[in-house]
Design a protein around this motif. Sequence first.
Motif, PDB file in Angstrom:
ATOM      1  N   ASP A 238       0.837  -1.199   0.000  1.00 48.25           N
ATOM      2  CA  ASP A 238       0.000   0.000   0.000  1.00 48.25           C
ATOM      3  C   ASP A 238       0.875   1.254   0.000  1.00 48.25           C
ATOM      4  O   ASP A 238       2.045   1.216   0.407  1.00 48.25           O
ATOM      5  CB  ASP A 238      -0.890   0.013   1.242  1.00 48.25           C
ATOM      6  N   GLN A 239       0.264   2.349  -0.415  1.00 52.24           N
ATOM      7  CA  GLN A 239       0.988   3.619  -0.506  1.00 52.24           C
ATOM      8  C   GLN A 239       0.055   4.771  -0.137  1.00 52.24           C
ATOM      9  O   GLN A 239      -1.155   4.652  -0.281  1.00 52.24           O
ATOM     10  CB  GLN A 239       1.494   3.820  -1.946  1.00 52.24           C
ATOM     11  N   THR A 240       0.643   5.880   0.271  1.00 52.12           N
ATOM     12  CA  THR A 240      -0.147   7.098   0.464  1.00 52.12           C
ATOM     13  C   THR A 240      -0.435   7.715  -0.906  1.00 52.12           C
ATOM     14  O   THR A 240       0.121   7.293  -1.923  1.00 52.12           O
ATOM     15  CB  THR A 240       0.628   8.113   1.314  1.00 52.12           C
ATOM     16  N   ASN A 241      -1.263   8.750  -0.935  1.00 51.68           N
ATOM     17  CA  ASN A 241      -1.509   9.434  -2.208  1.00 51.68           C
ATOM     18  C   ASN A 241      -0.213   9.940  -2.822  1.00 51.68           C
ATOM     19  O   ASN A 241       0.046   9.766  -4.018  1.00 51.68           O
ATOM     20  CB  ASN A 241      -2.447  10.644  -2.001  1.00 51.68           C
ATOM     21  N   ILE A 242       0.586  10.587  -1.990  1.00 47.57           N
ATOM     22  CA  ILE A 242       1.845  11.149  -2.491  1.00 47.57           C
ATOM     23  C   ILE A 242       2.763  10.051  -3.014  1.00 47.57           C
ATOM     24  O   ILE A 242       3.323  10.157  -4.107  1.00 47.57           O
ATOM     25  CB  ILE A 242       2.545  11.959  -1.372  1.00 47.57           C
ATOM     26  N   LEU A 243       2.910   8.983  -2.263  1.00 49.75           N
ATOM     27  CA  LEU A 243       3.817   7.915  -2.700  1.00 49.75           C
ATOM     28  C   LEU A 243       3.276   7.219  -3.952  1.00 49.75           C
ATOM     29  O   LEU A 243       4.035   6.861  -4.857  1.00 49.75           O
ATOM     30  CB  LEU A 243       4.019   6.908  -1.575  1.00 49.75           C
ATOM     31  N   CYS A 244       1.967   7.018  -4.005  1.00 46.65           N
ATOM     32  CA  CYS A 244       1.352   6.283  -5.113  1.00 46.65           C
ATOM     33  C   CYS A 244       1.432   7.073  -6.423  1.00 46.65           C
ATOM     34  O   CYS A 244       1.944   6.579  -7.431  1.00 46.65           O
ATOM     35  CB  CYS A 244      -0.104   5.976  -4.754  1.00 46.65           C
ATOM     36  N   GLU A 245       0.946   8.306  -6.397  1.00 48.16           N
ATOM     37  CA  GLU A 245       1.001   9.100  -7.630  1.00 48.16           C
ATOM     38  C   GLU A 245       2.431   9.506  -7.946  1.00 48.16           C
ATOM     39  O   GLU A 245       2.802   9.637  -9.109  1.00 48.16           O
ATOM     40  CB  GLU A 245       0.105  10.320  -7.509  1.00 48.16           C
ATOM     41  N   GLY A 246       3.222   9.685  -6.906  1.00 45.48           N
ATOM     42  CA  GLY A 246       4.601  10.084  -7.124  1.00 45.48           C
ATOM     43  C   GLY A 246       5.423   9.026  -7.835  1.00 45.48           C
ATOM     44  O   GLY A 246       6.133   9.319  -8.802  1.00 45.48           O
ATOM     45  N   ILE A 247       5.304   7.776  -7.393  1.00 45.88           N
ATOM     46  CA  ILE A 247       6.111   6.722  -8.036  1.00 45.88           C
ATOM     47  C   ILE A 247       5.633   6.513  -9.472  1.00 45.88           C
ATOM     48  O   ILE A 247       6.436   6.275 -10.383  1.00 45.88           O
ATOM     49  CB  ILE A 247       6.064   5.400  -7.214  1.00 45.88           C
ATOM     50  N   ALA A 248       4.321   6.641  -9.693  1.00 50.80           N
ATOM     51  CA  ALA A 248       3.786   6.458 -11.056  1.00 50.80           C
ATOM     52  C   ALA A 248       4.237   7.597 -11.972  1.00 50.80           C
ATOM     53  O   ALA A 248       4.604   7.378 -13.126  1.00 50.80           O
ATOM     54  CB  ALA A 248       2.267   6.366 -11.016  1.00 50.80           C
ATOM     55  N   GLN A 249       4.209   8.801 -11.446  1.00 48.92           N
ATOM     56  CA  GLN A 249       4.618   9.950 -12.240  1.00 48.92           C
ATOM     57  C   GLN A 249       6.124   9.896 -12.535  1.00 48.92           C
ATOM     58  O   GLN A 249       6.564  10.139 -13.657  1.00 48.92           O
ATOM     59  CB  GLN A 249       4.268  11.236 -11.474  1.00 48.92           C
ATOM     60  N   TYR A 250       6.879   9.563 -11.511  1.00 48.74           N
ATOM     61  CA  TYR A 250       8.327   9.464 -11.679  1.00 48.74           C
ATOM     62  C   TYR A 250       8.673   8.405 -12.730  1.00 48.74           C
ATOM     63  O   TYR A 250       9.475   8.635 -13.639  1.00 48.74           O
ATOM     64  CB  TYR A 250       8.976   9.109 -10.333  1.00 48.74           C
ATOM     65  N   MET A 251       8.036   7.248 -12.621  1.00 47.78           N
ATOM     66  CA  MET A 251       8.337   6.168 -13.567  1.00 47.78           C
ATOM     67  C   MET A 251       7.790   6.479 -14.963  1.00 47.78           C
ATOM     68  O   MET A 251       8.386   6.105 -15.970  1.00 47.78           O
ATOM     69  CB  MET A 251       7.750   4.851 -13.056  1.00 47.78           C
ATOM     70  N   GLY A 252       6.639   7.159 -15.020  1.00 42.71           N
ATOM     71  CA  GLY A 252       6.084   7.508 -16.331  1.00 42.71           C
ATOM     72  C   GLY A 252       7.066   8.309 -17.162  1.00 42.71           C
ATOM     73  O   GLY A 252       7.165   8.134 -18.379  1.00 42.71           O
ATOM     74  N   LYS A 253       7.798   9.169 -16.516  1.00 39.72           N
ATOM     75  CA  LYS A 253       8.793   9.966 -17.233  1.00 39.72           C
ATOM     76  C   LYS A 253      10.086   9.179 -17.435  1.00 39.72           C
ATOM     77  O   LYS A 253      10.648   9.135 -18.517  1.00 39.72           O
ATOM     78  CB  LYS A 253       9.085  11.248 -16.448  1.00 39.72           C
ATOM     79  N   LYS A 254      10.539   8.545 -16.365  1.00 43.49           N
ATOM     80  CA  LYS A 254      11.817   7.828 -16.415  1.00 43.49           C
ATOM     81  C   LYS A 254      11.810   6.729 -17.489  1.00 43.49           C
ATOM     82  O   LYS A 254      12.778   6.558 -18.234  1.00 43.49           O
ATOM     83  CB  LYS A 254      12.074   7.202 -15.038  1.00 43.49           C
ATOM     84  N   ILE A 255      10.719   5.981 -17.545  1.00 37.44           N
ATOM     85  CA  ILE A 255      10.674   4.842 -18.463  1.00 37.44           C
ATOM     86  C   ILE A 255      10.713   5.300 -19.920  1.00 37.44           C
ATOM     87  O   ILE A 255      11.461   4.746 -20.732  1.00 37.44           O
ATOM     88  CB  ILE A 255       9.390   4.009 -18.203  1.00 37.44           C
TER      89      ILE A 255
END
Length: 386
Positions: A238-255
Amino acid sequence: MNNKLTTLVLAVSVIGSVLLCSCDAATAVQTTTEPTEETTTTTTTEATTTAPRWETEVPEENPKDTTPYEKITLDGDKTSTFVSTDFCYIESEKYVLLLDRDIKLPGDFVTNVDAIISEIEGELGVSACPSDFSYNTIPDLSIYYDKKDEDGNIINPWEDWDIGAKIPIFLVTDREDKARISCASYDFTIICDYALFSDDLWNSIPSYKNNGWRRSKYVDYSSIAHELTHTITLRHCDQTNILCEGIAQYMGKKIVDKLAKDYPSINECLKGYNWDESNIPQKVNAKNAEKIFIDDYHSLSHADRGAEYYFGHHFWQYLFENYGDDAFVKYNNKMHMEKIKYNQSNYDENTVKEIAGIFKELYGDDIFSKFGDWCVKKNYLQNKNY
Ligand SMILES: [Zn+2]
């Protein structure tokens, strides 16, 4: 906005135990060649979970290992196109694409999604199909469809289909222009991208046909990476809002940045990207970073949502760049070790404090103030704009 909310409410009512929410402000906006004041063509969205997964039991009643719909394969050529005339599916090693009617896929779509999933796994150090996750049969997302059986009931084409550990990736259209958007949960990924609508469908709907700027020429692989990151990481913890959207946003760009040089279609989707950071309600610094993390932007109204994407993006970026590639693995291990479960849709300050404590244990009590200093130094999250 109202249409979006309506759609999401409908999604929630059908999906049942899985709560979807969205944040159109927090999107990687892909502009077209003729930008207007409203250039959002594809949006990334969110995902939340409601139950711990690693201790749940598989509730299957009559799992099926077949579907009546046709299995399709693509030829790998980016210049070729497949258009679905009925529900059909494409199977890959770690996922199954579940196609609505009138989906247009470039021949290299599977090649690109394969690469995205492998890259997410490599970057995060976790499997897309973890062995300790309890897998359900494909959930009923017939809310997205309008094909009816002889009794007038909407068909659920994938009812109870058991695809094991593979990720069900729904590729859906939006025939009634309800502003449907991509989203995800630990159970599924939904991609709604205008670039994947067939030309016949697009041209048959005036609100699309007469507003060509709404449709990008390129498939938004960054959004696909964002949503798949949700599904993959939420299968682990599980993740908080910040961790959840943050990891997705970070990876969306990184990938997409990493794959662009080897995958021409992914490279094309980078054109016109604008990683906007205007929706930060408060500049982030050493004094307030921990407080903001714990608050998790939980009280922002839907219209103002977005800050959790940007804060979270840079928080993960800070961890990965300053403390190594295993930042998610360490977080995941701690969540399991300390048996912390969290329902993002039901803010609970004490649990978020426990989660903040994980990062302090891992990186020191001053991790948040150091992050705040880093933001100021890098000029990240300093663009307060409302
Ligand atoms: Zn998201």
